[in-house]
Design an enzyme around this catalytic site. Structure first.
Site, PDB file in Angstrom:
ATOM      1  N   LYS A 149       1.251   1.869   8.396  1.00 29.30           N
ATOM      2  CA  LYS A 149       0.082   2.741   8.290  1.00 29.30           C
ATOM      3  C   LYS A 149      -0.168   3.419   9.636  1.00 29.30           C
ATOM      4  O   LYS A 149      -0.229   4.620   9.739  1.00 29.30           O
ATOM      5  CB  LYS A 149      -1.176   1.960   7.899  1.00 29.30           C
ATOM      6  CG  LYS A 149      -1.270   1.249   6.533  1.00 29.30           C
ATOM      7  CD  LYS A 149      -0.180   1.355   5.612  1.00 29.30           C
ATOM      8  CE  LYS A 149      -0.242   0.757   4.227  1.00 29.30           C
ATOM      9  NZ  LYS A 149      -1.080  -0.326   3.885  1.00 29.30           N
ATOM     10  N   TRP A 198      -7.100  -4.890  -1.203  1.00 28.50           N
ATOM     11  CA  TRP A 198      -6.219  -5.702  -0.354  1.00 28.50           C
ATOM     12  C   TRP A 198      -6.782  -7.072  -0.063  1.00 28.50           C
ATOM     13  O   TRP A 198      -6.079  -8.085  -0.172  1.00 28.50           O
ATOM     14  CB  TRP A 198      -5.860  -4.950   0.930  1.00 28.50           C
ATOM     15  CG  TRP A 198      -4.987  -3.774   0.611  1.00 28.50           C
ATOM     16  CD1 TRP A 198      -5.290  -2.457   0.780  1.00 28.50           C
ATOM     17  CD2 TRP A 198      -3.678  -3.798   0.017  1.00 28.50           C
ATOM     18  NE1 TRP A 198      -4.252  -1.663   0.334  1.00 28.50           N
ATOM     19  CE2 TRP A 198      -3.265  -2.465  -0.135  1.00 28.50           C
ATOM     20  CE3 TRP A 198      -2.822  -4.826  -0.412  1.00 28.50           C
ATOM     21  CZ2 TRP A 198      -2.026  -2.115  -0.687  1.00 28.50           C
ATOM     22  CZ3 TRP A 198      -1.590  -4.487  -0.960  1.00 28.50           C
ATOM     23  CH2 TRP A 198      -1.202  -3.159  -1.088  1.00 28.50           C
ATOM     24  N   ASP A 226      -7.119  -8.732   8.325  1.00 30.57           N
ATOM     25  CA  ASP A 226      -6.075  -7.817   7.878  1.00 30.57           C
ATOM     26  C   ASP A 226      -6.441  -6.440   8.424  1.00 30.57           C
ATOM     27  O   ASP A 226      -7.351  -5.786   7.924  1.00 30.57           O
ATOM     28  CB  ASP A 226      -6.000  -7.797   6.347  1.00 30.57           C
ATOM     29  CG  ASP A 226      -4.963  -6.792   5.831  1.00 30.57           C
ATOM     30  OD1 ASP A 226      -4.362  -6.071   6.649  1.00 30.57           O
ATOM     31  OD2 ASP A 226      -4.761  -6.734   4.599  1.00 30.57           O
TER      32      ASP A 226
HETATM   33  C1  PLP Z   1      -0.813  -1.494   2.942  1.00 29.29           C
HETATM   34  C2  PLP Z   1      -1.696  -2.658   3.076  1.00 29.29           C
HETATM   35  C3  PLP Z   1      -1.272  -3.949   2.741  1.00 29.29           C
HETATM   36  C4  PLP Z   1       0.093  -4.236   2.138  1.00 29.29           C
HETATM   37  O1  PLP Z   1       1.115  -4.055   3.039  1.00 29.29           O
HETATM   38  P1  PLP Z   1       2.631  -4.363   2.652  1.00 29.29           P
HETATM   39  O2  PLP Z   1       3.343  -4.174   3.946  1.00 29.29           O
HETATM   40  O3  PLP Z   1       3.041  -3.420   1.582  1.00 29.29           O
HETATM   41  O4  PLP Z   1       2.698  -5.768   2.196  1.00 29.29           O
HETATM   42  C5  PLP Z   1      -2.154  -4.989   2.943  1.00 29.29           C
HETATM   43  N1  PLP Z   1      -3.380  -4.789   3.442  1.00 29.29           N
HETATM   44  C6  PLP Z   1      -3.835  -3.549   3.754  1.00 29.29           C
HETATM   45  C7  PLP Z   1      -5.222  -3.390   4.301  1.00 29.29           C
HETATM   46  C8  PLP Z   1      -3.006  -2.449   3.586  1.00 29.29           C
HETATM   47  O5  PLP Z   1      -3.440  -1.226   3.911  1.00 29.29           O
END
Ligand code: PLP
Length: 366
Positions: free
Chosen positions: A200, A106, A176
């Protein structure tokens, strides 16, 4: 549906939602708060929805322990849109630079996307070890006066998580936190932006929560396309366009659950640590069967990743676990093996059931 029919769902995302929250949604689905319609069917400008929006925003602020320092936005486009919005907003001129830590899939994608937007310095890359470890502060050499340092607090696919906050004061951190948001306290005073897609740990897909320090809003230039400008979203109270109303409503219920049922983020962190320990103890004990991906120091409390000695055993593990109601355990193809995602909403009973299954599987196959 009878409770017994719900599985323990270890999906990495969209992921399991607290049963209590699902039941409340079910209960008020046809007639929300006596307005004669569901929350999905009323105007985002109605008093009933504004109350939900304010409550969700306040819930997040209360959980994170922030007051007036940061704004909370509910945006669309997933975390992926933040990969470009962040550098587009925070890097104002061709002199500005940003520093990135690439510690997994990511943050790697975020880095790649940022490269097209400004001057980006890669200050650490875990690729060589297939992202099984993370840097400490001493491993990082920052460029002079960067606009921000970007990192992912938890790499969902590789299962590595920063265990203590990065102790860096010289530059705002941009985090993030998609897969560990609201799973533990976070030092907001060091952070310029903390963001997370909801699916998540915080709600359904379709909403991304962006918590941004107010002084950074001055960086957003008027020349940016409207939707991509943080300042516009703040000025419009997260209603630059129609917000994802249903998702915000679920986030509000989850915040209330975290505050009132779970007792706040300190308690949630302890709960999550204890759950993760149950699985890592088996991984430590049965090393010839369950080969942990992450180095111990940086094992994730959210996504427990491990490999089995062969593809056949992995397939058997997944199949037998599924038959026992332990679902979505297959690892991401870039790591292989097994990934058990045990976010806030995964009850301790679910983790205990998985632990017992792992122990039995070990005994049977060794
Ligand atoms: C799932 C995830 C993403 C991507 O998320 P989307 O909503 O599909 O764009 C980005 N960073 C992390 C750490 C993730 O777990």
């Amino acid at each position: 549906m009878a409770l017994a029919e719900r599985t323990y769902n270890f999906s990495a995302g969209p992921a399991t939602i607290p049963l209590k929250v699902l039941e409340q949604i079910q209960q008020e689905l046809l007639n929300f708060n006596n307005c004669g319609a569901s929350i999905m069917e009323i105007s985002h400008r109605s008093a009933q929805f504004i109350e939900v929006l304010d409550s969700a925003r306040n819930g997040i602020k209360q959980l994170l322990g922030i007051d007036d320092s940061h704004e909370v936005l509910f945006l669309q486009g997933g975390s992926r849109l933040q990969f470009s919005m962040i550098p587009m907003n925070l890097l104002r001129s061709s002199d500005d630079r940003a520093a990135y830590i690439v510690s997994g899939t990511w943050s790697g994608k975020a880095y790649d996307e940022a490269l097209g937007t400004g001057n980006i310095d890669l200050v650490w890359n875990g690729k060589e070890s297939n992202y099984n470890t993370l840097p400490n502060e001493v491993d990082l050499t920052l460029p002079e006066d960067p606009a921000f340092l970007y990192y992912a607090s938890n790499e969902t696919i590789h299962g590595v998580q920063f265990q203590s906050g990065l102790q860096i004061d010289s530059t705002p951190l941009v985090c993030d936190a998609s897969s560990d948001f609201l799973s533990r306290p976070i030092e907001m005073s060091r952070h310029g932006i903390v963001y997370a897609c909801a699916q998540k740990n915080a709600g359904p897909s379709g909403v991304t929560i962006v918590v941004i320090r107010k002084d950074l809003l001055q960086r957003s230039q008027d020349s940016l396309p409207g939707y991509l400008n943080y300042k516009k979203h703040v000025e419009q109270n997260s209603m630059f366009n129609t917000p994802p109303t249903f998702g915000i409503y679920v986030i509000d219920l989850i915040c209330k659950w975290l505050l009132h049922d779970m007792g706040g983020l300190e308690q949630v962190a302890t709960f999550n640590q204890e759950k993760a320990n149950l699985l890592y103890d088996v991984i430590n004990e049965c090393q010839d069967m369950f080969i942990g991906h992450a180095v111990k120091e940086f094992r994730s409390n959210m996504n427990v990743t491990f490999n089995l000695p062969s593809d056949e055993l992995t397939a058997q593990f997944v199949e037998q676990a599924t038959a026992k109601g332990l679902t979505s355990l297959k690892g991401h193809r870039s790591v292989g093996g097994i990934r058990a995602s045990i976010y806030n909403a995964m009850p301790r009973e679910g983790v205990l059931a998985l632990r017992d299954f792992m122990k039995a599987f070990y005994t049977q196959n060794s």
